[in-house]
Design an enzyme around this catalytic site. Structure first.
Site, PDB file in Angstrom:
ATOM      1  N   ASP A  41       0.848  -1.189   0.000  1.00  0.00           N
ATOM      2  CA  ASP A  41       0.000   0.000   0.000  1.00  0.00           C
ATOM      3  C   ASP A  41       0.892   1.251   0.000  1.00  0.00           C
ATOM      4  OD1 ASP A  41       0.729  -1.039   2.521  1.00  0.00           O
ATOM      5  OD2 ASP A  41      -0.960  -0.109   3.520  1.00  0.00           O
ATOM      6  N   GLU A  72      12.548   1.659   7.298  1.00  0.00           N
ATOM      7  CA  GLU A  72      11.504   0.819   6.716  1.00  0.00           C
ATOM      8  C   GLU A  72      11.797   0.411   5.274  1.00  0.00           C
ATOM      9  OE1 GLU A  72       6.661   1.311   6.027  1.00  0.00           O
ATOM     10  OE2 GLU A  72       7.951   3.073   6.246  1.00  0.00           O
TER      11      GLU A  72
END
Length: 529
Positions: free
Chosen positions: A295, A476
């Site tokens: 996403d 991340e």
């Protein structure tokens, strides 16, 4: 797993308070909409993770009594009645000179959350045991993240946390019938890539438990993904299932709600306004995109604009490979307990799925596995790194594996590692970003077929190690479109780059173990200036 451990786990599960599954939007209604659309917090996820300072019904009633008053201060009302979550980004940085491996080992306790940290009337879904979160704004358990995090826990010798995580996932399946996207009420309507079968293998290989103990949970998760499949006819699409023209079933990502994601409410409303489709159609597609874990990405869209998203029209390579793995795992475990007819049934289902993947998702012209748009009866021609999933699971033939590995190198491999897709759309699951889980699937997948993947592993470790030496942290995602010596964290998407970071730690720790001579093993945190 010892009988004493089993009893303790049962006692822990029994002590978990019954979850209140009302989502923040359900609970706070027009107050929720006002807060999210009014940008009371810069990050839409903040409000859904707030803890109310009083009874939620009383807070909502107070809002209704006061909201139309002259000079009503919405932000002041919210801060008086809710406690925002704390994000301790500074906790993710190493002291000067700390080696990379030691940094990762020290982070596990920082990223661990405990059952006593589950406040009442919040969106958190209580769990019986300790668990590891990704970090930053992600202060809850995430499904597919956790598998890649667990790779590092195993290498760090943290079998205590592996056992806790194993039982938390079993508890979620027992309680909700599936593993939610994360342990928040607003994630209950969807799952994520189904990696529980991979987790169970990891638990057993590390002596945490016997895989057979989790057979009922594997079956229950399978039933969630295949609900309604038995009644489908060719051409039908229902929830996660799509019935092909030959009567076989492949799967898609899905979310049972068609409202804006609560953790990204304003963003979804604004995205839907850019589309000429009904808003609830766009919301469903956005939610399904979130269920994919990607996403967001051009993988799901008809171009660079997110408003063109069509996730539910696409049969994804990775999802169907993971469900093939689940079917094979259930088959093998049924054999182990002497349930021959069940084993044969799942063997047949796995074989049917494999045939469907080879017929629709293998693209001989591209020499790679491609997602398939079943509504348009055509492959999605843009390559993405999910093409490595059949190698990772062991479904590909040797010829398919070698051709796919070459396609990955020719079309996605960059100076700093493996790119996510071929398009720079501004979304985070596209160029120029690279992600730890996708590197692991590609590296492990290629090695499953004795294809050398050292160049991919070295480029990725150089990128991670270089940024660690400069900024004393792991993040991340990373930019991989330039040399690892110029490493920087990735961007794009709906929120700033997050430090921590669970799956980066896990994959990096495993790769460092597999290549002890790699220079990233010598990387040390930056000295203070």
């Amino acid at each position: 797993m010892s009988d004493q451990t089993k009893r303790q786990n049962e006692e822990n599960a029994a002590s978990v308070p019954k979850a209140d599954t009302l989502t923040p939007a359900d609970r706070y209604q027009e107050l929720f909409i006002a807060v999210q659309m009014g940008c009371v917090f810069s990050d839409s996820k903040t409000f859904v993770d707030c803890v109310p300072r009083g009874d939620p019904e009383d807070i909502l009633e107070q809002y209704r009594e006061q909201c139309d008053d002259d000079g009503f201060d919405l932000a002041g009302f919210v801060h008086a009645n809710f406690e925002p979550p704390q994000v301790h980004t500074s906790h993710y940085k190493s002291p000067p000179g700390q080696p990379l491996k030691a940094h990762i080992d020290s982070l596990w306790d920082v990223l661990t959350r405990h059952p006593r940290q589950h406040p009442p009337n919040s969106s958190i879904l209580p769990l019986p045991n300790d668990y590891v979160v990704p970090g930053g704004r992600f202060a809850e358990l995430y499904y597919w993240d956790s598998y890649f995090t667990m790779l590092g826990l195993a290498e760090s010798g943290r079998h205590d946390l592996l056992a806790s995580m194993a039982n938390n996932f079993a508890y979620l399946i027992d309680t909700y019938g599936h593993v939610p996207n994360g342990n928040r009420t607003y994630y209950l309507s969807r799952s994520q890539p189904p990696v529980f079968a991979l987790m169970v293998e990891l638990f057993e290989s590390n002596g945490v438990c016997k895989a057979i103990e989790y057979l009922p949970r594997l079956r229950k998760e399978y039933n969630f993904w295949m609900a309604g499949a038995e009644e489908m006819r060719p051409g039908d699409a229902r929830r996660h299932c799509v019935c092909l023209d030959d009567g076989s079933i492949l799967n898609r990502y899905w979310d049972d709600r068609d409202t804006p994601r609560e953790e990204s409410y304003r963003e979804d409303v604004l995205t839907a306004r850019k589309s000429d489709r009904p808003a609830h159609h766009v919301y469903r597609e956005l939610r399904a995109g979130a269920a994919s874990g990607w996403d967001f990405s051009s993988r799901w869209c008809d171009g660079p604009e997110l408003s063109t998203i069509r996730t539910t029209s696409i049969l994804p390579v990775d999802l169907n490979c993971l469900l093939y793995k689940l079917e094979r795992q259930i088959c093998l475990l049924n054999h182990a307990v002497g349930q021959r007819k069940q084993a044969e049934k799942f063997q047949q289902r796995a074989e049917q799925r494999k045939q469907g993947i080879e017929r629709l998702l293998w693209n001989a012209q591209a020499g790679a596995f491609l997602d398939y748009d079943f509504e348009r009866a055509s492959p999605r021609e843009a390559l993405n790194s999910a093409t490595a999933a059949p190698l990772f699971i062991g479904l590909a033939s040797r010829e398919q594996a070698h051709r796919t590995a070459q396609a990955l190198r020719d079309r996605l491999l960059c100076e700093g590692g493996l790119g996510t897709s071929e398009l720079d759309s501004g979304q985070q699951w596209d160029q120029p970003n690279g992600w730890a889980p996708l590197h692991w699937m590609a590296i492990r997948g290629m090695r499953n077929y004795d294809i050398n993947a050292d160049d991919i592993a070295c480029r990725w470790l150089r990128t991670v190690g270089t940024l660690y030496k400069k900024e004393s942290k792991l993040v991340e995602k990373y930019v991989v479109t330039h040399d690892g010596d110029d490493a920087e964290g990735g961007g794009g998407g709906e929120y700033p780059l997050q430090d921590g970071f669970g799956w980066t730690n896990g994959v990096t720790r495993r790769l460092l173990h597999e290549d002890p001579g790699n220079e990233a093993n010598q990387a040390k945190a930056a000295s203070k200036s």
